[in-house]
Design a protein around this motif. Structure first.
Motif, PDB file in Angstrom:
ATOM      1  N   ILE A  11      11.814   6.508   2.016  1.00  0.00           N
ATOM      2  CA  ILE A  11      10.550   5.482   1.344  1.00  0.00           C
ATOM      3  C   ILE A  11      10.546   5.452   3.450  1.00  0.00           C
ATOM      4  N   ALA A  12      11.596   5.447   4.312  1.00  0.00           N
ATOM      5  CA  ALA A  12      11.890   4.971   5.467  1.00  0.00           C
ATOM      6  C   ALA A  12      10.569   5.440   6.330  1.00  0.00           C
ATOM      7  N   GLY A  13      10.191   7.290   5.538  1.00  0.00           N
ATOM      8  CA  GLY A  13       9.640   8.140   6.176  1.00  0.00           C
ATOM      9  C   GLY A  13       7.869   8.081   6.030  1.00  0.00           C
ATOM     10  N   CYS A  14       8.059   7.379   4.854  1.00  0.00           N
ATOM     11  CA  CYS A  14       6.606   7.122   4.068  1.00  0.00           C
ATOM     12  C   CYS A  14       5.796   6.289   4.582  1.00  0.00           C
ATOM     13  N   VAL A  15       6.693   5.119   4.980  1.00  0.00           N
ATOM     14  CA  VAL A  15       6.509   3.754   5.372  1.00  0.00           C
ATOM     15  C   VAL A  15       6.002   4.286   6.514  1.00  0.00           C
ATOM     16  N   SER A  16       6.448   4.727   7.836  1.00  0.00           N
ATOM     17  CA  SER A  16       6.237   5.738   9.518  1.00  0.00           C
ATOM     18  C   SER A  16       4.696   6.240   9.080  1.00  0.00           C
ATOM     19  N   THR A  17       4.876   6.826   8.619  1.00  0.00           N
ATOM     20  CA  THR A  17       3.289   7.710   8.485  1.00  0.00           C
ATOM     21  C   THR A  17       2.503   6.766   8.143  1.00  0.00           C
ATOM     22  N   TRP A  18       2.554   6.207   6.873  1.00  0.00           N
ATOM     23  CA  TRP A  18       1.253   4.822   7.108  1.00  0.00           C
ATOM     24  C   TRP A  18       1.233   4.527   7.473  1.00  0.00           C
ATOM     25  N   ARG A  19       2.158   4.046   8.905  1.00  0.00           N
ATOM     26  CA  ARG A  19       1.461   2.607  10.031  1.00  0.00           C
ATOM     27  C   ARG A  19       1.318   3.281  10.929  1.00  0.00           C
ATOM     28  N   THR A  20       1.672   5.142  10.712  1.00  0.00           N
ATOM     29  CA  THR A  20       1.563   5.697  12.450  1.00  0.00           C
ATOM     30  C   THR A  20      -0.320   6.412  11.735  1.00  0.00           C
ATOM     31  N   ASN A  21      -0.459   6.651  10.147  1.00  0.00           N
ATOM     32  CA  ASN A  21      -2.184   7.058  10.293  1.00  0.00           C
ATOM     33  C   ASN A  21      -2.980   5.975  10.030  1.00  0.00           C
ATOM     34  N   GLY A  22      -2.295   4.652  10.043  1.00  0.00           N
ATOM     35  CA  GLY A  22      -3.575   3.826   9.635  1.00  0.00           C
ATOM     36  C   GLY A  22      -3.865   3.256   9.203  1.00  0.00           C
ATOM     37  N   GLY A  23      -2.705   2.870   7.802  1.00  0.00           N
ATOM     38  CA  GLY A  23      -2.917   2.402   7.192  1.00  0.00           C
ATOM     39  C   GLY A  23      -3.348   2.897   5.633  1.00  0.00           C
ATOM     40  N   VAL A  24      -2.814   4.734   6.093  1.00  0.00           N
ATOM     41  CA  VAL A  24      -3.503   5.763   4.908  1.00  0.00           C
ATOM     42  C   VAL A  24      -2.174   6.668   4.802  1.00  0.00           C
ATOM     43  N   LEU A  25      -1.973   6.974   3.539  1.00  0.00           N
ATOM     44  CA  LEU A  25      -1.034   8.325   2.931  1.00  0.00           C
ATOM     45  C   LEU A  25      -1.826   8.865   2.445  1.00  0.00           C
ATOM     46  N   ASP A  26      -0.791  10.036   2.103  1.00  0.00           N
ATOM     47  CA  ASP A  26      -1.263  11.511   1.678  1.00  0.00           C
ATOM     48  C   ASP A  26      -1.111  11.340  -0.113  1.00  0.00           C
ATOM     49  N   ILE A  27      -1.572  12.360  -0.576  1.00  0.00           N
ATOM     50  CA  ILE A  27      -1.277  12.367  -1.852  1.00  0.00           C
ATOM     51  C   ILE A  27      -0.122  12.174  -2.469  1.00  0.00           C
ATOM     52  N   GLU A  28       0.213  13.236  -1.286  1.00  0.00           N
ATOM     53  CA  GLU A  28       1.991  14.214  -2.130  1.00  0.00           C
ATOM     54  C   GLU A  28       2.463  12.773  -1.645  1.00  0.00           C
TER      55      GLU A  28
END
Length: 109
Positions: free
Chosen positions: A47-64
């Motif tokens: 969860i932390a990795g996904c949230v961190s990625t989402w924040r780093t990518n400006g609120g975007v998360l890839d489908i995977e």
């Protein structure tokens, strides 16, 4: 801080919860523990990795990562009834909120 109709905007809520999570120590009683077949440390890390990625990518998360996050939400829902320590419940409730907020911004299945 931005406000819409008296409520914090979505990103502000995620930022606040993320800061709280970053300050919180992982519950020592859950290190190396599996509940209902779910590794509690790995659940936190995913969860932390996904949230961190989402924040780093400006609120975007890839489908995977969206899929990973949805699976994590299901896992949290499965283990929450098995938690009986207030610290553990608070920790995973906050993680679930973060996961749900981030998941809600992406494409749905």
């Amino acid at each position: 801080m931005s406000r819409v109709n008296g409520f914090l905007e979505h990103d502000d809520v995620v930022a606040r919860l993320w800061q709280e999570h970053a300050r919180a120590a992982f519950p020592t009683g859950l290190r190396g523990v599996e509940l209902a077949g779910v590794d509690m440390v790995l659940l936190d890390a995913d969860i932390a990795g996904c949230v961190s990625t989402w924040r780093t990518n400006g609120g975007v998360l890839d489908i995977e990562r969206q899929k990973v996050l949805r699976n994590c939400i299901a896992d949290v829902d499965q283990v929450m009834p098995l938690l009986n320590d207030a610290e553990h419940i608070c920790y995973y409730r906050r993680l679930r909120q973060l996961a749900q907020l981030v998941s809600d911004t992406g494409p749905q299945p």
